[in-house]
Design an enzyme around this catalytic site. Structure first.
Site, PDB file in Angstrom:
ATOM      1  N   ARG A 159       1.479  -0.269  -2.181  1.00  0.00           N
ATOM      2  CA  ARG A 159       2.275  -1.478  -2.234  1.00  0.00           C
ATOM      3  C   ARG A 159       1.546  -2.454  -3.153  1.00  0.00           C
ATOM      4  O   ARG A 159       0.326  -2.401  -3.293  1.00  0.00           O
ATOM      5  CB  ARG A 159       2.431  -2.096  -0.844  1.00  0.00           C
ATOM      6  CG  ARG A 159       3.104  -1.187   0.180  1.00  0.00           C
ATOM      7  CD  ARG A 159       3.135  -1.836   1.565  1.00  0.00           C
ATOM      8  NE  ARG A 159       3.812  -1.003   2.549  1.00  0.00           N
ATOM      9  CZ  ARG A 159       3.202  -0.106   3.326  1.00  0.00           C
ATOM     10  NH1 ARG A 159       1.882   0.063   3.220  1.00  0.00           N
ATOM     11  NH2 ARG A 159       3.886   0.609   4.191  1.00  0.00           N
ATOM     12  N   LYS A 182       0.323  -1.912   6.328  1.00  0.00           N
ATOM     13  CA  LYS A 182       1.058  -2.716   7.302  1.00  0.00           C
ATOM     14  C   LYS A 182       0.584  -2.413   8.712  1.00  0.00           C
ATOM     15  O   LYS A 182       0.300  -1.271   9.056  1.00  0.00           O
ATOM     16  CB  LYS A 182       2.559  -2.430   7.204  1.00  0.00           C
ATOM     17  CG  LYS A 182       3.223  -3.003   5.957  1.00  0.00           C
ATOM     18  CD  LYS A 182       4.719  -2.773   6.005  1.00  0.00           C
ATOM     19  CE  LYS A 182       5.418  -3.421   4.823  1.00  0.00           C
ATOM     20  NZ  LYS A 182       6.894  -3.206   4.863  1.00  0.00           N
ATOM     21  N   HIS A 250       7.543  -2.110  -6.596  1.00  0.00           N
ATOM     22  CA  HIS A 250       7.760  -1.260  -5.429  1.00  0.00           C
ATOM     23  C   HIS A 250       8.458   0.037  -5.813  1.00  0.00           C
ATOM     24  O   HIS A 250       8.291   1.063  -5.136  1.00  0.00           O
ATOM     25  CB  HIS A 250       8.568  -1.998  -4.364  1.00  0.00           C
ATOM     26  CG  HIS A 250       8.360  -1.464  -2.977  1.00  0.00           C
ATOM     27  ND1 HIS A 250       7.143  -1.523  -2.325  1.00  0.00           N
ATOM     28  CD2 HIS A 250       9.201  -0.818  -2.124  1.00  0.00           C
ATOM     29  CE1 HIS A 250       7.237  -0.969  -1.131  1.00  0.00           C
ATOM     30  NE2 HIS A 250       8.474  -0.526  -0.986  1.00  0.00           N
ATOM     31  N   ARG A 253       6.065   2.817  -6.311  1.00  0.00           N
ATOM     32  CA  ARG A 253       5.655   3.484  -5.056  1.00  0.00           C
ATOM     33  C   ARG A 253       6.697   4.526  -4.671  1.00  0.00           C
ATOM     34  O   ARG A 253       6.355   5.649  -4.264  1.00  0.00           O
ATOM     35  CB  ARG A 253       5.503   2.419  -3.968  1.00  0.00           C
ATOM     36  CG  ARG A 253       5.216   2.938  -2.564  1.00  0.00           C
ATOM     37  CD  ARG A 253       4.903   1.749  -1.665  1.00  0.00           C
ATOM     38  NE  ARG A 253       5.119   2.013  -0.250  1.00  0.00           N
ATOM     39  CZ  ARG A 253       4.198   2.543   0.560  1.00  0.00           C
ATOM     40  NH1 ARG A 253       3.018   2.896   0.071  1.00  0.00           N
ATOM     41  NH2 ARG A 253       4.458   2.718   1.842  1.00  0.00           N
ATOM     42  N   HIS A 276       3.438   5.475   6.190  1.00  0.00           N
ATOM     43  CA  HIS A 276       4.622   5.230   7.018  1.00  0.00           C
ATOM     44  C   HIS A 276       4.303   5.557   8.475  1.00  0.00           C
ATOM     45  O   HIS A 276       3.755   6.616   8.776  1.00  0.00           O
ATOM     46  CB  HIS A 276       5.799   6.094   6.564  1.00  0.00           C
ATOM     47  CG  HIS A 276       6.411   5.637   5.283  1.00  0.00           C
ATOM     48  ND1 HIS A 276       7.192   6.450   4.489  1.00  0.00           N
ATOM     49  CD2 HIS A 276       6.365   4.435   4.646  1.00  0.00           C
ATOM     50  CE1 HIS A 276       7.606   5.781   3.436  1.00  0.00           C
ATOM     51  NE2 HIS A 276       7.120   4.555   3.507  1.00  0.00           N
ATOM     52  N   TYR A 285      13.280   9.913   1.251  1.00  0.00           N
ATOM     53  CA  TYR A 285      13.012  10.508  -0.051  1.00  0.00           C
ATOM     54  C   TYR A 285      13.655  11.879  -0.200  1.00  0.00           C
ATOM     55  O   TYR A 285      13.923  12.319  -1.315  1.00  0.00           O
ATOM     56  CB  TYR A 285      11.505  10.597  -0.304  1.00  0.00           C
ATOM     57  CG  TYR A 285      10.886   9.229  -0.405  1.00  0.00           C
ATOM     58  CD1 TYR A 285      11.045   8.458  -1.546  1.00  0.00           C
ATOM     59  CD2 TYR A 285      10.177   8.685   0.661  1.00  0.00           C
ATOM     60  CE1 TYR A 285      10.514   7.185  -1.631  1.00  0.00           C
ATOM     61  CE2 TYR A 285       9.628   7.412   0.585  1.00  0.00           C
ATOM     62  CZ  TYR A 285       9.806   6.671  -0.564  1.00  0.00           C
ATOM     63  OH  TYR A 285       9.293   5.403  -0.638  1.00  0.00           O
TER      64      TYR A 285
END
Length: 304
Positions: A159, A182, A250, A253, A276, A285
């Site tokens: 990110r 995150k 982004h 990524r 994730h 994806y």
């Protein structure tokens, strides 16, 4: 106006999320706004500020009224779903402490919406972006810096906040990086030789001294590099290349993940590389990859 008891409960809930669950500041800000809007609506809906006891009496009809009013105010289905999620989280926490049944709130159905698929760049477009970003500055060191950032985004799947969070202590870049993403989730990310070389070139040209605890990527005056600078450089580059507005930091990524998948990468491994929390997020994806295959198929076999 929101009752003092409700406001106090809200702040305690946010403190709980920030302290025990390590939620990001931006997430807490969004949650605060979502729940405040909900409580403010209920105050207006009932004609007076609602204390904690009144919150326990909210019905399914009250929830429908709030959701209808929110949609009528211009909020899209995706944003309403996020707001409802925040309200449910708050109610789950509150009901456990106040000992009431929150079924009316927790059973409210989230509005349906079409999930947006990631918009990656094609492999040649990603490479062209890296090459073209270099020509957006007349300063050699700034050009090298922007190339280094973009190469790290694409080469490591970071990110923009993660890339700009690297410090002088991370340089020269090792073969793997330990990234905190995150929610404080740590992951190990391999660093491609191209990314290491780009960062080395930037450091050779950077006029500001490399300091262990200082940002790796510096602004013109030596302070932390602002993400908007990279977004602007990429916007200029994509205009020259004729790429869509979705060609953002982004998107690099997304491109990293999609190109790995196209090359036969394992979905679980890609999940780990991206950081994730849920495999379902990474599975988006596979939809991108399938859409790409169908596009190629349709071009090769046009309908009569």
């Amino acid at each position: 106006m929101i009752s003092p008891a409700c406001r106090n409960a809200l702040e305690h809930w946010l403190a709980h999320l920030g302290g025990l669950r390590d939620a990001a500041d931006n997430t807490l800000t969004a949650y605060r706004g979502d729940v405040v809007d909900f409580l403010a609506f209920m105050t207006q809906h009932f004609g007076s500020p609602q204390g904690l006891g009144a919150l326990a009496e909210i019905t399914t009809g009250d929830m429908r009224a709030w959701m209808a009013a929110t949609r009528a105010g211009g909020t899209g289905a995706r944003s309403l779903a996020r707001k409802l999620s925040a309200v449910k989280s708050f109610y789950t926490w509150l009901a456990e402490r106040q000992g009431f049944e929150a079924t009316a709130v927790l059973s409210a159905r989230s509005p349906k919406f079409q999930k947006k698929l990631p918009r990656p760049l094609a492999e040649d477009a990603a490479k062209a972006m890296i090459e073209t970003v270099e020509y957006q500055s007349t300063s050699d060191w700034v050009a090298a810096r922007d190339v280094a950032v973009v190469t790290v985004l694409y080469g490591c799947g970071l990110r923009i906040s993660e890339a700009l969070g690297l410090t002088g202590g991370d340089a020269p870049l090792p073969s793997v990086l330990r990234i905190t993403g995150k929610g404080g989730k740590e992951r190990i990310v391999p660093v491609l030789p191209a990314a290491r070389a780009a960062v080395d070139r930037y450091l050779d040209l950077c006029p500001h001294p490399q300091e262990t605890n200082a940002p790796l990527f510096r602004g013109v005056r030596g302070g932390p590099l602002n993400a908007s600078i990279i977004r602007k450089a990429m916007a200029q580059a994509r205009a020259q290349l004729g790429l869509p507005a979705t060609a953002t930091p982004h998107a690099l990524r997304h491109s990293f993940a999609t190109h790995l998948l196209e090359a036969g990468g394992d979905l679980r491994a890609i999940q780990e590389l991206l950081g994730h929390a849920s495999l379902s997020t990474t599975q988006a994806y596979t939809a991108v990859d399938t859409a790409h295959l169908m596009e190629v198929y349709n071009r090769a076999h046009p309908k009569a």
